[in-house]
Design a protein around this motif. Structure first.
Motif, PDB file in Angstrom:
ATOM      1  N   ALA A  41      -4.469 -10.696 -15.090  1.00 10.01           N
ATOM      2  CA  ALA A  41      -3.781 -10.294 -13.864  1.00 10.01           C
ATOM      3  C   ALA A  41      -3.157 -11.483 -13.149  1.00 10.01           C
ATOM      4  O   ALA A  41      -2.268 -11.313 -12.302  1.00 10.01           O
ATOM      5  N   ASP A  42      -3.588 -12.713 -13.466  1.00  9.12           N
ATOM      6  CA  ASP A  42      -2.994 -13.901 -12.869  1.00  9.12           C
ATOM      7  C   ASP A  42      -1.631 -14.218 -13.472  1.00  9.12           C
ATOM      8  O   ASP A  42      -0.875 -15.013 -12.915  1.00  9.12           O
ATOM      9  N   ILE A  43      -1.330 -13.626 -14.619  1.00 12.49           N
ATOM     10  CA  ILE A  43      -0.005 -13.771 -15.213  1.00 12.49           C
ATOM     11  C   ILE A  43       0.896 -12.715 -14.586  1.00 12.49           C
ATOM     12  O   ILE A  43       0.575 -11.517 -14.619  1.00 12.49           O
ATOM     13  N   THR A  44       2.003 -13.134 -14.001  1.00 15.45           N
ATOM     14  CA  THR A  44       2.849 -12.222 -13.219  1.00 15.45           C
ATOM     15  C   THR A  44       3.221 -10.969 -13.993  1.00 15.45           C
ATOM     16  O   THR A  44       3.211  -9.856 -13.455  1.00 15.45           O
ATOM     17  N   LEU A  45       3.516 -11.130 -15.264  1.00 17.99           N
ATOM     18  CA  LEU A  45       3.949 -10.005 -16.081  1.00 17.99           C
ATOM     19  C   LEU A  45       2.872  -8.926 -16.171  1.00 17.99           C
ATOM     20  O   LEU A  45       3.180  -7.741 -16.318  1.00 17.99           O
ATOM     21  N   ASP A 101       8.675  -6.486 -16.369  1.00 21.37           N
ATOM     22  CA  ASP A 101       8.558  -7.410 -15.246  1.00 21.37           C
ATOM     23  C   ASP A 101       8.769  -6.704 -13.913  1.00 21.37           C
ATOM     24  O   ASP A 101       8.223  -7.101 -12.891  1.00 21.37           O
ATOM     25  N   LYS A 102       9.538  -5.625 -13.929  1.00 20.17           N
ATOM     26  CA  LYS A 102       9.817  -4.880 -12.704  1.00 20.17           C
ATOM     27  C   LYS A 102       8.727  -3.873 -12.391  1.00 20.17           C
ATOM     28  O   LYS A 102       8.369  -3.665 -11.230  1.00 20.17           O
ATOM     29  N   SER A 131       0.341  -8.469 -13.811  1.00 14.14           N
ATOM     30  CA  SER A 131      -0.370  -8.365 -12.531  1.00 14.14           C
ATOM     31  C   SER A 131      -0.791  -6.930 -12.217  1.00 14.14           C
ATOM     32  O   SER A 131      -1.701  -6.703 -11.426  1.00 14.14           O
ATOM     33  N   ASP A 143      -8.636 -14.146 -12.081  1.00 16.39           N
ATOM     34  CA  ASP A 143      -8.451 -12.721 -12.328  1.00 16.39           C
ATOM     35  C   ASP A 143      -7.956 -12.405 -13.735  1.00 16.39           C
ATOM     36  O   ASP A 143      -7.350 -11.360 -13.970  1.00 16.39           O
ATOM     37  N   TYR A 156      11.723  -6.645 -21.505  1.00 17.19           N
ATOM     38  CA  TYR A 156      11.041  -7.633 -20.662  1.00 17.19           C
ATOM     39  C   TYR A 156      11.342  -7.373 -19.188  1.00 17.19           C
ATOM     40  O   TYR A 156      10.442  -7.422 -18.334  1.00 17.19           O
ATOM     41  N   HIS A 159       5.101  -3.442 -13.032  1.00 16.82           N
ATOM     42  CA  HIS A 159       3.894  -4.099 -13.525  1.00 16.82           C
ATOM     43  C   HIS A 159       2.803  -3.112 -13.935  1.00 16.82           C
ATOM     44  O   HIS A 159       2.030  -3.370 -14.857  1.00 16.82           O
ATOM     45  N   THR A 161      -4.037 -19.696 -17.130  1.00 18.09           N
ATOM     46  CA  THR A 161      -3.516 -19.836 -15.766  1.00 18.09           C
ATOM     47  C   THR A 161      -4.420 -20.659 -14.854  1.00 18.09           C
ATOM     48  O   THR A 161      -3.979 -21.119 -13.798  1.00 18.09           O
TER      49      THR A 161
END
Length: 253
Positions: free
Chosen positions: A68-72, A10-11, A74, A65, A6, A13, A61
């Motif tokens: 892509a609107d979910i940070t994970l 997360d780092k 993006s 988009d 994860y 994308h 969200t």
């Protein structure tokens, strides 16, 4: 281990974006082989899955988009953007043999102009049939039928409403998906089995993504030729739709 995975996703994308696309493509091709025996190409299924995921992301969200609107996820915004799309189109063109291009000659040029005009007229007539009388709206929807790229460019140039621009994009997407699905089915009947016919086909249909996927399902060797003329088609549509074709529509309406 899951936490480490994860943290990695997360780092980085863009890595996550490639993973999502890769898994989606794998699943789509599995569905194609397992349930349609390859008659419905995996790329067409992948696009439908992508649209479903984008809808789900937007609902979750409340954004515009998709995933892509979910940070994970993006990174999908970059991967699905115009930069990588155009890079893929240019890279595909490097597989073309120019002696084959020369053989297309005048027929290829005629196919380009005929494809743009026929698609535009069809889209414009549909717009009129649904009650649109404004030349800007008719031109924008007609341009969307040319391709989903030409539609919004034309709409923005002419000052069309966001509703009309959205309809033009929808028209282009429907055309693209239908091209993907029907090309391998119709290839035998229209003689789509050589580079010359692939170039004429790309010039007539024009939607680069639809033509590329349809030809990939028919014969992967034909993809560069169809994609190349389909790209020229898009450029020609962007030149003609907001200028010459708009003036024709305004004169008729």
């Amino acid at each position: 281990m899951l936490q480490s995975l994860y943290d990695l996703v997360d780092k980085y994308h863009l890595v996550a974006a490639f993973a999502v696309i890769g898994l989606t493509m794998y699943f789509a091709y599995w569905i194609s082989e397992r349930f349609t025996r390859g008659k419905l190409h995996g790329s067409a299924i992948a696009i439908m899955l992508g649209l479903a995921l984008a809808y789900a992301g937007g609902k979750i969200t409340g954004g515009a988009d998709g995933l892509a609107d979910i940070t994970l996820f993006s990174g999908l915004g970059l991967m699905g953007g115009g930069m990588l799309r155009d890079l893929a189109i240019i890279a595909t063109a490097y597989g073309v043999r120019f002696d084959e291009v020369r053989e297309a000659g005048v027929r290829g040029v005629i196919a380009l102009f005929a494809g743009v005009v026929v698609s535009f007229v069809a889209g414009g007539l549909v717009a009129v049939g649904f009650g649109y009388t404004d030349p800007v709206a008719i031109t924008t929807i007609g341009a969307g039928a040319v391709t989903y790229i030409v539609g919004p460019v034309t709409g923005a140039t002419l000052g069309a409403s966001s509703e009309v621009i959205a309809l033009s994009i929808a028209a282009g997407l429907v055309k693209s998906i239908l091209t993907m699905i029907t090309t391998p089915m119709a290839a035998h009947w229209i003689g789509l089995d050589n580079p010359r016919s692939a170039m004429i086909f790309g010039g007539m249909i024009g939607t680069t993504s639809g033509v590329a996927a349809g030809l990939a399902a028919t014969d992967a060797r034909l993809v560069p030729y169809g994609a190349m003329t389909a790209t020229f088609y898009t450029g020609l549509g962007i030149l003609l739709a907001p200028t010459v074709l708009f003036l024709v529509v305004r004169g008729l309406v």
